[in-house]
Design an enzyme around this catalytic site. Structure first.
Site, PDB file in Angstrom:
ATOM      1  N   ASN A  73       0.832  -1.192   0.000  1.00  0.00           N
ATOM      2  CA  ASN A  73       0.000   0.000   0.000  1.00  0.00           C
ATOM      3  C   ASN A  73       0.873   1.251   0.000  1.00  0.00           C
ATOM      4  O   ASN A  73       1.956   1.275   0.581  1.00  0.00           O
ATOM      5  CB  ASN A  73      -1.022  -0.005   1.134  1.00  0.00           C
ATOM      6  CG  ASN A  73      -0.467  -0.217   2.519  1.00  0.00           C
ATOM      7  OD1 ASN A  73       0.531  -0.905   2.709  1.00  0.00           O
ATOM      8  ND2 ASN A  73      -1.123   0.358   3.506  1.00  0.00           N
ATOM      9  N   GLU A 111       0.279   5.314   0.542  1.00  0.00           N
ATOM     10  CA  GLU A 111      -0.663   6.353   0.948  1.00  0.00           C
ATOM     11  C   GLU A 111      -0.299   7.706   0.359  1.00  0.00           C
ATOM     12  O   GLU A 111       0.808   7.919  -0.131  1.00  0.00           O
ATOM     13  CB  GLU A 111      -0.688   6.460   2.479  1.00  0.00           C
ATOM     14  CG  GLU A 111      -1.219   5.220   3.139  1.00  0.00           C
ATOM     15  CD  GLU A 111      -1.209   5.292   4.643  1.00  0.00           C
ATOM     16  OE1 GLU A 111      -1.854   4.419   5.251  1.00  0.00           O
ATOM     17  OE2 GLU A 111      -0.561   6.189   5.230  1.00  0.00           O
ATOM     18  N   CYS A 119      -3.931   0.495  -2.767  1.00  0.00           N
ATOM     19  CA  CYS A 119      -3.897  -0.707  -1.938  1.00  0.00           C
ATOM     20  C   CYS A 119      -2.820  -1.667  -2.438  1.00  0.00           C
ATOM     21  O   CYS A 119      -2.445  -1.648  -3.618  1.00  0.00           O
ATOM     22  CB  CYS A 119      -5.243  -1.416  -1.981  1.00  0.00           C
ATOM     23  SG  CYS A 119      -6.606  -0.475  -1.274  1.00  0.00           S
ATOM     24  N   GLU A 174      -3.048  -4.907  -2.937  1.00  0.00           N
ATOM     25  CA  GLU A 174      -3.574  -5.821  -3.952  1.00  0.00           C
ATOM     26  C   GLU A 174      -3.622  -5.151  -5.315  1.00  0.00           C
ATOM     27  O   GLU A 174      -3.269  -5.757  -6.327  1.00  0.00           O
ATOM     28  CB  GLU A 174      -4.976  -6.306  -3.554  1.00  0.00           C
ATOM     29  CG  GLU A 174      -5.030  -7.050  -2.245  1.00  0.00           C
ATOM     30  CD  GLU A 174      -5.258  -6.151  -1.024  1.00  0.00           C
ATOM     31  OE1 GLU A 174      -5.687  -6.683   0.001  1.00  0.00           O
ATOM     32  OE2 GLU A 174      -4.997  -4.927  -1.104  1.00  0.00           O
ATOM     33  N   CYS A 214     -10.719  -3.890  -3.947  1.00  0.00           N
ATOM     34  CA  CYS A 214      -9.694  -4.890  -4.287  1.00  0.00           C
ATOM     35  C   CYS A 214     -10.303  -6.275  -4.460  1.00  0.00           C
ATOM     36  O   CYS A 214      -9.816  -7.075  -5.252  1.00  0.00           O
ATOM     37  CB  CYS A 214      -8.584  -4.899  -3.235  1.00  0.00           C
ATOM     38  SG  CYS A 214      -7.500  -3.454  -3.409  1.00  0.00           S
TER      39      CYS A 214
END
Length: 138
Positions: free
Chosen positions: A41, A43, A52, A54, A88
């Site tokens: 991830n 941010e 994310c 995934e 996701c």
């Protein structure tokens, strides 16, 4: 679940950029060729602009020219395994058949095994785009 997939997810988790939540997540996907693609991830101060783990792994897979997932591992620093977010789950369903195994892990060793279909029952899929198509002017 293959240990190499778990190791890949664990290692990439350490590279997550999470200065706001301090909640690093790592994901690893195996494809039909046997290749492993990873994501963490990332941010952003404008929260919706983050990515994310995934989604990052899926993007890496597509950039590698592959489009079919055969196995998934996701690890987060929690006292229990953390499932993928709703978006996701839909992204995984785009590239993985329903029976594809998903291992959710916590850094304390807790594990939960599930399948893509169990993460997102009644997933929106390409068949929904054509089933019941009618001319709106009719």
């Amino acid at each position: 679940m293959s240990n190499d997939l778990i190791l890949a997810a664990s290692q990439v988790r350490l590279k997550a950029y999470v200065p706001y939540s301090n909640f690093p997540v790592g994901a690893a996907l195996r494809t039909v060729s046997g290749a492993i693609y990873v994501g963490c991830n990332v941010e952003n101060v404008a929260y919706p602009e983050g990515t994310c783990a995934e989604a990052g792994a899926i993007a890496a897979m597509c950039a590698g020219g592959e489009y079919e997932i055969t196995e998934v591992a996701v690890i987060a620093g929690s006292d229990r395994p953390v499932p993928p977010c709703g978006g996701c789950r839909q992204k995984l369903a785009e590239f993985a058949k329903g029976q594809v195994p998903v291992t959710l892990l916590a850094t304390n060793g807790a594990q939960e095994r599930t399948m893509v279909a169990d993460l997102l029952p009644s997933a929106f899929d390409p068949d929904h785009l054509t089933s019941g198509t009618q001319d709106p002017k009719a």
